[in-house]
Design an enzyme around this catalytic site. Structure first.
Site, PDB file in Angstrom:
ATOM      1  N   SER A  17      49.345 -53.562  53.908  1.00  0.00           N
ATOM      2  CA  SER A  17      48.319 -54.234  52.462  1.00  0.00           C
ATOM      3  C   SER A  17      47.267 -53.154  51.352  1.00  0.00           C
ATOM      4  CB  SER A  17      47.846 -55.414  52.686  1.00  0.00           C
ATOM      5  OG  SER A  17      48.245 -56.324  53.738  1.00  0.00           O
TER       6      SER A  17
ATOM      7  N   ARG B  12      51.936 -49.979  64.666  1.00  0.00           N
ATOM      8  CA  ARG B  12      52.921 -48.775  63.511  1.00  0.00           C
ATOM      9  C   ARG B  12      52.681 -47.427  64.192  1.00  0.00           C
ATOM     10  NH1 ARG B  12      50.177 -51.392  58.430  1.00  0.00           N
ATOM     11  NH2 ARG B  12      48.271 -50.868  59.884  1.00  0.00           N
TER      12      ARG B  12
ATOM     13  N   LYS C 128      34.074 -59.510  53.707  1.00  0.00           N
ATOM     14  CA  LYS C 128      35.379 -58.792  53.054  1.00  0.00           C
ATOM     15  C   LYS C 128      35.513 -59.523  51.520  1.00  0.00           C
ATOM     16  CE  LYS C 128      39.518 -56.972  55.406  1.00  0.00           C
ATOM     17  NZ  LYS C 128      40.475 -56.798  56.208  1.00  0.00           N
TER      18      LYS C 128
ATOM     19  N   HIS D  19      54.771 -56.998  57.998  1.00  0.00           N
ATOM     20  CA  HIS D  19      54.565 -58.229  58.889  1.00  0.00           C
ATOM     21  C   HIS D  19      55.472 -59.167  58.876  1.00  0.00           C
ATOM     22  CE1 HIS D  19      50.442 -57.087  55.945  1.00  0.00           C
ATOM     23  NE2 HIS D  19      50.168 -57.169  57.994  1.00  0.00           N
TER      24      HIS D  19
HETATM   25  P1  ADP Z   1      44.232 -56.964  60.059  1.00  0.00           P
HETATM   26  O1  ADP Z   1      43.247 -56.859  59.059  1.00  0.00           O
HETATM   27  O2  ADP Z   1      44.313 -57.638  61.611  1.00  0.00           O
HETATM   28  O3  ADP Z   1      44.302 -55.683  60.516  1.00  0.00           O
HETATM   29  P2  ADP Z   1      46.696 -57.008  58.017  1.00  0.00           P
HETATM   30  O4  ADP Z   1      46.868 -57.874  57.633  1.00  0.00           O
HETATM   31  O5  ADP Z   1      46.301 -55.690  58.129  1.00  0.00           O
HETATM   32  O6  ADP Z   1      45.448 -57.777  59.246  1.00  0.00           O
HETATM   33  O7  ADP Z   1      47.672 -56.960  60.235  1.00  0.00           O
HETATM   34  C1  ADP Z   1      48.356 -57.748  60.612  1.00  0.00           C
HETATM   35  C2  ADP Z   1      49.020 -57.019  61.722  1.00  0.00           C
HETATM   36  O8  ADP Z   1      49.633 -56.887  61.297  1.00  0.00           O
HETATM   37  C3  ADP Z   1      48.409 -55.999  62.912  1.00  0.00           C
HETATM   38  O9  ADP Z   1      48.433 -56.541  64.445  1.00  0.00           O
HETATM   39  C4  ADP Z   1      48.961 -54.723  61.837  1.00  0.00           C
HETATM   40  O10 ADP Z   1      49.170 -54.001  62.543  1.00  0.00           O
HETATM   41  C5  ADP Z   1      49.958 -54.839  61.556  1.00  0.00           C
HETATM   42  N1  ADP Z   1      51.095 -54.556  60.317  1.00  0.00           N
HETATM   43  C6  ADP Z   1      50.029 -54.622  58.959  1.00  0.00           C
HETATM   44  N2  ADP Z   1      51.154 -54.452  57.979  1.00  0.00           N
HETATM   45  C7  ADP Z   1      52.367 -53.615  59.946  1.00  0.00           C
HETATM   46  C8  ADP Z   1      53.605 -53.357  59.423  1.00  0.00           C
HETATM   47  N3  ADP Z   1      53.982 -52.979  58.286  1.00  0.00           N
HETATM   48  N4  ADP Z   1      54.345 -53.060  60.360  1.00  0.00           N
HETATM   49  C9  ADP Z   1      54.131 -53.660  61.802  1.00  0.00           C
HETATM   50  N5  ADP Z   1      53.273 -54.320  61.550  1.00  0.00           N
HETATM   51  C10 ADP Z   1      51.945 -54.203  59.815  1.00  0.00           C
END
Ligand code: ADP
Length: 163
Positions: free
Chosen positions: A128, A90, A41, A17
């Site tokens: 995450s 990703r 959630k 992130h």
């Molecule tokens: P959500 O519940 O909205 O999917 P996340 O916190 O899991 O929230 O992810 C937010 C955004 O960050 C999403 O677009 C996800 O694809 C992106 N994301 C998560 N992990 C990574 C990573 N390792 N590299 C690039 N983008 C990521």
């Protein structure tokens, strides 16, 4: 003036992130990070914890504002005069879900564009969920998260083992 919003659960914020945030922050005047408050959630970190960790992890960046929101990302974007949503991609497995969200958002708010940034190769498998799984088994997560998150995970593990 161009503002963008990067919405997500950030439970917790990872180095993947953070890489997206650093790269996006260079492209816009203001980058709002929208931490989603989803009451349906069950999160590992509470909303105030996720916000505090995000603020700490991004304190080296000047044009970042961390906000929280409930409901639609596009509504949050409009609230902060952001006409761009940032999402990270990703593996190909992200694509279907992200396409669905981006298409829906385009339908309900045509003036808001979604910009995708490809994950840095070394973070392309970092999520995450992976971090939480490792944390559950007390494994080291230092290489996947900023130091403030590692510390918060250790503190949470301590709280749980005290019960
Ligand atoms: P959500 O519940 O909205 O999917 P996340 O916190 O899991 O929230 O992810 C937010 C955004 O960050 C999403 O677009 C996800 O694809 C992106 N994301 C998560 N992990 C990574 C990573 N390792 N590299 C690039 N983008 C990521």
């Amino acid at each position: 003036m161009s503002n963008a919003l990067y919405p997500g659960s950030f439970d917790p914020v990872t180095l993947g992130h953070l890489d997206i945030i650093e790269r996006a922050s260079r492209q816009f005047d203001q980058l709002f990070i929208g931490v989603i408050h989803n009451i349906n959630k069950h999160n590992f970190f509470t909303l105030p914890e996720r916000i505090a960790l995000m603020k700490e992890a991004t304190q080296h960046l000047e044009n970042i504002t961390v906000v929280s929101f409930e409901g639609l990302s596009v509504a949050c974007a409009k609230k902060y005069s952001a006409n761009i949503l940032i999402r990270g991609l990703r593996a190909i497995s992200d694509f279907e879900y992200e396409l669905q969200i981006a298409s829906t958002n385009k339908q309900i708010a045509p003036e808001v564009e979604t910009f995708f940034l490809m994950s840095k190769t070394e973070y392309s498998y970092v999520s995450s969920s992976l971090v939480k799984e490792l944390a559950f088994y007390q494994a080291d997560v230092n290489m996947y998260v900023p130091p403030c998150v590692s510390t918060a995970i250790v503190a949470k593990q301590g709280e749980k083992s005290d019960v």
